[in-house]
Design a protein around this motif. Structure first.
Motif, short mmCIF file in Angstrom:
data_model
loop_
_atom_site.label_atom_id
_atom_site.label_comp_id
_atom_site.label_asym_id
_atom_site.label_seq_id
_atom_site.Cartn_x
_atom_site.Cartn_y
_atom_site.Cartn_z
N GLY A 247 0.62 -1.14 0.09
CA GLY A 247 0.02 0.10 0.01
C GLY A 247 0.76 1.29 0.05
N THR A 248 2.14 1.17 -0.29
CA THR A 248 3.10 2.59 -0.42
C THR A 248 2.50 3.48 -1.42
OG1 THR A 248 4.70 1.23 -1.60
CG2 THR A 248 4.86 1.36 0.59
N GLN A 249 1.76 3.22 -2.23
CA GLN A 249 1.38 4.22 -3.60
C GLN A 249 0.17 4.78 -3.05
OE1 GLN A 249 3.81 4.94 -4.87
NE2 GLN A 249 3.79 4.39 -6.92
N ASN A 250 -0.44 4.40 -1.85
CA ASN A 250 -1.50 5.40 -1.26
C ASN A 250 -2.99 5.58 -2.16
OD1 ASN A 250 -0.54 5.62 1.40
ND2 ASN A 250 1.04 7.08 0.43
N ASN A 251 -3.03 4.60 -3.03
CA ASN A 251 -4.18 4.67 -3.98
C ASN A 251 -5.61 4.29 -3.04
OD1 ASN A 251 -2.68 1.79 -4.22
ND2 ASN A 251 -5.11 1.38 -4.48
N GLN A 252 -6.84 4.56 -3.51
CA GLN A 252 -7.91 4.33 -2.77
C GLN A 252 -8.11 2.92 -2.85
OE1 GLN A 252 -10.37 6.36 -1.68
NE2 GLN A 252 -8.88 7.81 -2.18
N THR A 253 -8.16 2.27 -1.80
CA THR A 253 -8.25 0.88 -1.45
C THR A 253 -9.06 -0.02 -2.60
OG1 THR A 253 -8.28 1.18 1.12
CG2 THR A 253 -8.75 -1.03 0.26
N HIS A 258 -14.23 -1.22 -6.72
CA HIS A 258 -13.18 -0.36 -7.16
C HIS A 258 -13.33 -0.23 -8.67
CE1 HIS A 258 -9.95 2.20 -8.34
NE2 HIS A 258 -9.63 2.48 -6.92
N PRO A 259 -13.63 1.04 -9.32
CA PRO A 259 -13.81 1.05 -10.84
C PRO A 259 -12.85 0.55 -11.63
CG PRO A 259 -13.53 3.13 -9.72
CD PRO A 259 -13.94 2.49 -8.58
#
Length: 411
Positions: A247-253, A258-259
Motif C-alpha cells: 500500500g505504499t502508493q496510497n491509492n484508494q483501497t 473499485h472502478p
C-alpha cells in the motif's frame, strides 16, 4: 522470458528486467549458507511496512512445517512483512523438530528485522524427510540487513533447486492517478502438476488492496494459472504462492467495487500466468513449452479437466519431444479425461493445421506439421464443439534428461 510477454498490452506496461523489488517499499536478497554445496540457498523479501497478505497452498496431505507456520500467520494477521526462503532442505516430514525450527526461524527473523514474529512467512524447498540443519539458517538470518546482499537477483537464485533459469517480471499501471507496480518471482522445475506443485511463487505490489479481495484474487487467478501447469504429474509438500500488497502508493483501497479493480486483476493475472508458464518451460530436462487450449466445452471445469489430462499425458509429452504428430495419443487422453464428450465432434489441431475433424483423422502436410512441432514453443488446440467455455494448460515435453536428473537428486 516468454515470447507473449512482448505483446502489446493496453492496461499495463511490462518493465524491463522487473523483479519483486520493482514495487515501491520492497527489498530482497540472498546468500550462501551451506545448505547447498555452492549455490545461493537462503533468500528473503522485506516490506518497509506490514503488507496485506494472501496465500494458496499445496493440496498434498503431507504439508511441510514452514508451510503450516506461514499459513497460520497469514490466516491470523492477514499481514506479512518479511518472508524468508531456503533451498536444499524442505523441512518436510520432520515432525516436532521441524515445527520447532520453523518457529525458531520466525522468531530470529523477527528479532533481526525488529518486527513481530507473526509478520514473518517461511518457505522451504529441497530434500524431503531430512532434518533441517539450523546453523545455516541462523547464518542466513544474520545477513538480512546487510546492504551488500540486497539484490533481487540473489533472492531469485537462492530459491532454486533443479531449475535452470530464474523466473521474474514486473508490470506497471496507473490506478487513481498513482503508478502501481506488480512484481513476481517463482521457482519450480520438477514435481509440477495441477493443484500446485513443487513450486514457490511470490507476488508483490505497492497498491493498497483489501486483504479479502487480495485473497479472492489470488485464489481465482491460481485456478487459471499455477493450477494449470504440469511437468511430471507429481505434487510436493511445500508448494505455496504468497501475494503481498504494502500500500505504499496510497491509492484508494482496491476491492471488487473499485472502478479499476478489473484493470488491477488483469495485471495480477498476467504476472501469475507468465510465472506459471516459465515454470512449465523450465521443467526438468524439458526442451519445449507445450500449450493446450480447449474450446467448445460445456463448462470451464470440463475444459480445464480435458486440458490438464492432455498436458499430463506422458505419451503426448514424449510424442512432442520427438516432434511426432501422433494425434491418437491426444484423442486417447481426451477420452479418459472423465468428461462427457461427444467423440464424433472432436477437432484437434497442431498450431494452425487441423489433424482431426469430427473425431477422425484428416490428411495433413507432415512436413508443415513437423515445422510446428520442432519449435521450442508449440500449441495444441482441441475443440469439443459442445459449448462456449474454454481453458488453457501448459506443460513441457518429457525427455531422457528428466530421468537422469531425478535418478540422482539426492546424490
Amino acid at each position: 522470458m516468454l515470447t507473449d510477454i512482448k505483446q502489446s498490452i493496453q492496461s499495463f506496461q511490462l518493465l524491463e528486467d522487473g523483479h519483486v523489488t520493482s514495487p515501491k517499499g520492497f527489498t530482497a536478497g540472498g546468500v550462501h549458507t551451506g545448505l547447498r554445496k555452492a549455490a545461493l540457498d537462503f533468500g528473503w523479501i522485506h516490506s518497509i511496512v506490514p503488507a496485506a497478505a494472501a496465500g494458496v497452498y499445496t493440496l498434498n496431505s503431507f504439508q511441510a512445517a514452514p508451510l503450516k507456520l506461514t499459513k497460520k500467520h497469514v490466516d491470523t494477521a492477514q499481514q506479512i512483512q518479511t518472508l524468508v526462503v531456503n533451498s536444499g532442505n524442505a523441512n518436510s516430514c520432520t515432525g516436532e523438530d521441524g515445527m520447532k525450527k520453523a518457529q525458531a526461524t520466525a522468531e530470529l527473523v523477527a528479532k533481526e528485522k525488529g518486527i513481530e514474529a507473526h509478520l514473518v512467512a517461511i518457505a522451504s524447498t529441497g530434500i524431503i524427510g531430512v532434518p533441517l540443519p539450523f546453523a545455516p539458517i541462523e547464518k542466513g538470518i544474520q545477513y538480512l540487513n546487510d546492504p551488500l546482499c540486497q539484490k533481487a537477483e540473489n533472492f531469485e537464485r537462492a530459491i532454486l533447486t533443479t531449475d535452470i533459469e530464474t523466473k521474474h517480471l514486473a508490470i506497471e499501471m496507473e490506478i487513481d492517478g498513482k503508478k502501481i507496480t506488480i512484481g513476481g518471482a517463482a521457482k519450480g522445475s520438477g514435481m509440477i502438476h495441477p493443484n500446485m506443485a513443487t513450486m514457490l511463487g511470490f507476488i508483490t505490489t505497492d497498491a493498497v488492496v483489501d486483504s479479502k479481495s487480495l485473497e479472492q484474487a489470488l485464489k481465482s487467478t491460481t485456478d487459471q494459472t499455477f493450477n494449470m501447469i504440469t511437468v511430471d504429474g507429481d505434487s510436493s509438500t511445500n508448494d505455496m504462492v504468497l501475494a503481498l500488497a504494502n500500500g505504499t502508493q496510497n491509492n484508494q483501497t482496491l476491492t471488487q467495487e473499485h472502478p479499476q479493480w478489473t484493470k488491477f486483476l488483469q495485471g495480477f493475472h498476467y504476472v501469475c500466468k507468465t510465472l506459471a508458464k516459465s515454470i512449465a518451460r523450465d521443467g526438468e530436462g524439458a526442451t519445449k513449452l507445450i500449450e493446450v487450449e480447449v474450446v467448445g466445452a460445456t463448462t470451464i471445469e470440463a475444459a480445464r479437466a480435458v486440458a490438464k489430462t492432455v498436458i499430463s499425458s506422458n505419451l503426448v509429452k514424449t510424442a512432442m519431444y520427438g516432434s511426432d504428430a501422433n494425434w491418437g495419443r491426444i484423442i486417447s487422453a481426451i477420452g479418459y479425461s472423465k468428461q462427457k464428450i461427444e467423440p464424433e465432434r472432436i477437432k484437434v489441431a497442431f498450431g494452425h493445421i487441423p489433424v482431426v475433424e469430427n473425431g477422425m483423422g484428416v490428411p495433413f502436410d507432415e512436413e508443415a506439421v513437423m515445422l510446428i512441432l520442432v519449435k521450442d514453443e508449440l500449441k495444441l488446440t482441441i475443440d469439443l464443439q459442445q459449448g462456449d467455455c474454454s481453458a488453457t494448460a501448459w506443460g513441457c515435453d518429457l525427455t531422457y534428461d528428466y530421468i537422469r536428473i531425478n535418478s540422482s537428486y539426492r546424490t
